[in-house]
Scaffold this motif. Structure first.
Motif, mmCIF file in Angstrom:
data_model
loop_
_atom_site.group_PDB
_atom_site.id
_atom_site.type_symbol
_atom_site.label_atom_id
_atom_site.label_comp_id
_atom_site.label_asym_id
_atom_site.label_seq_id
_atom_site.Cartn_x
_atom_site.Cartn_y
_atom_site.Cartn_z
ATOM 1 N N LEU A 1 0.836 -1.205 0.000
ATOM 2 C CA LEU A 1 0.000 0.000 0.000
ATOM 3 C C LEU A 1 0.871 1.256 0.000
ATOM 4 O O LEU A 1 0.577 2.230 -0.704
ATOM 5 N N GLU A 2 1.938 1.228 0.773
ATOM 6 C CA GLU A 2 2.867 2.359 0.791
ATOM 7 C C GLU A 2 3.498 2.563 -0.583
ATOM 8 O O GLU A 2 3.657 3.689 -1.051
ATOM 9 N N HIS B 1 0.992 4.105 -3.068
ATOM 10 C CA HIS B 1 0.775 5.515 -2.742
ATOM 11 C C HIS B 1 1.960 6.358 -3.197
ATOM 12 O O HIS B 1 1.794 7.475 -3.707
ATOM 13 N N THR B 2 3.181 5.823 -3.028
ATOM 14 C CA THR B 2 4.383 6.533 -3.463
ATOM 15 C C THR B 2 4.372 6.765 -4.971
ATOM 16 O O THR B 2 4.761 7.827 -5.458
ATOM 17 N N ALA C 1 -4.120 5.066 -7.035
ATOM 18 C CA ALA C 1 -5.204 4.950 -6.056
ATOM 19 C C ALA C 1 -5.401 3.475 -5.722
ATOM 20 O O ALA C 1 -5.199 2.607 -6.573
ATOM 21 N N GLU C 2 -5.796 3.197 -4.488
ATOM 22 C CA GLU C 2 -5.940 1.808 -4.060
ATOM 23 C C GLU C 2 -6.950 1.043 -4.913
ATOM 24 O O GLU C 2 -6.788 -0.159 -5.156
#
Length: 272
Positions: free
Chosen positions: A68-69, A72-73, A77-78
């Motif tokens: 997830l990190e 995001h980096t 979008a998830e």
């Protein structure tokens, strides 16, 4: 079902560039992205079943957080990405119909000469290539964009190319208007007439993709191929599982290692 890019992530420094490239390619191909990571399952051998499951669960939770990190980096979008964290054998996972669809493509990152030699000669990733009968894209670490102009397909009349798989790959990359070039090396053990006849056949069958071909002979064949391919902007090397190109030590050392690493050329591997 929409096609997907299945990225194998190891959380090395090359993972972020790989996800960025996949994001760019996914936009061009209108595909989804799935990140896959195998946890090491560092469980003491004398652990009971409950303790084992707890330790693996903790590994999975930590890996999911890192994934997830990572997305995001990169700026994803998830909801644009699905995640799969597993302790199971990656080859088996990728061969499961519930994980991979017919149109999905596996993406691997190449980390330079040392890793590439391991990739083609012996490593965990080699097993994935050998045991996963899916289309695979192996990406050099310094590639920054996807703009393929030509697929250079290494063939031999002794190992006929999977024409359906090649056609499917071409259709997948149709937005890039990729052209085709078939190449072969005729050794002392090959029949030159059979080589020429097979290349002519492929040229005719793939004429809608601007197919051409070249034949190389003698001790300088690999040097000539390397020089020729380096002169083609945004060329991608295509090989097939079970072919001479991937099975033969000489071809792997000189053709694949030299061309891909020195030329920063992605490698596309077709299933049998």
């Amino acid at each position: 079902m929409k096609k997907r890019l299945i990225l194998l992530i190891d959380f090395s420094k090359f993972s972020e560039p790989l996800v960025k490239l996949a994001h760019l390619l996914a936009k061009q191909l209108e595909s989804k992205i799935t990140l896959v990571h195998q946890v090491p399952s560092l469980v003491p051998s004398l652990s009971d079943l409950e303790s084992r499951e707890q330790l693996i669960s903790h590994e999975k939770e930590a890996a999911t957080s890192k994934m997830l990190e990572l997305i995001h980096t990169v700026g994803l979008a998830e909801e644009e990405v699905s995640l799969l964290v597993t302790e199971k054998n990656l080859s088996k996972i990728l061969n499961e119909r519930s994980v991979m669809g017919h149109d999905d493509i596996v993406m691997l990152g190449l980390k330079g000469t040392g890793f590439l030699k391991k990739l083609l000669i012996g490593s965990t990733v080699t097993k994935i290539i050998e045991e996963t009968n899916k289309p695979i894209i192996a990406i050099p670490s310094n590639l920054t964009s996807f703009e393929p102009s030509k697929f250079v397909v290494a063939v031999s009349y002794r190992f006929p190319v999977n024409e359906d798989s090649l056609q499917h790959m071409l259709e997948t990359f149709k937005p890039f208007r990729v052209k085709l070039e078939f190449i072969t090396v005729v050794t002392k053990n090959d029949n030159p007439d059979s080589s020429s006849a097979y290349l002519l056949l492929l040229e005719e069958r793939f004429r809608d993709w601007g197919a051409t071909y070249k034949i190389y002979h003698g001790a300088d064949a690999f040097k000539e191929i390397k020089s020729h391919v380096h002169a083609i902007p945004n060329s991608y090397l295509v090989a097939q599982k079970g072919s001479r190109t991937l099975n033969d030590q000489l071809f792997r050392n000189f053709m694949l290692n030299d061309l891909i690493h020195d030329g920063s050329m992605p490698l596309l591997i077709l299933p049998k």
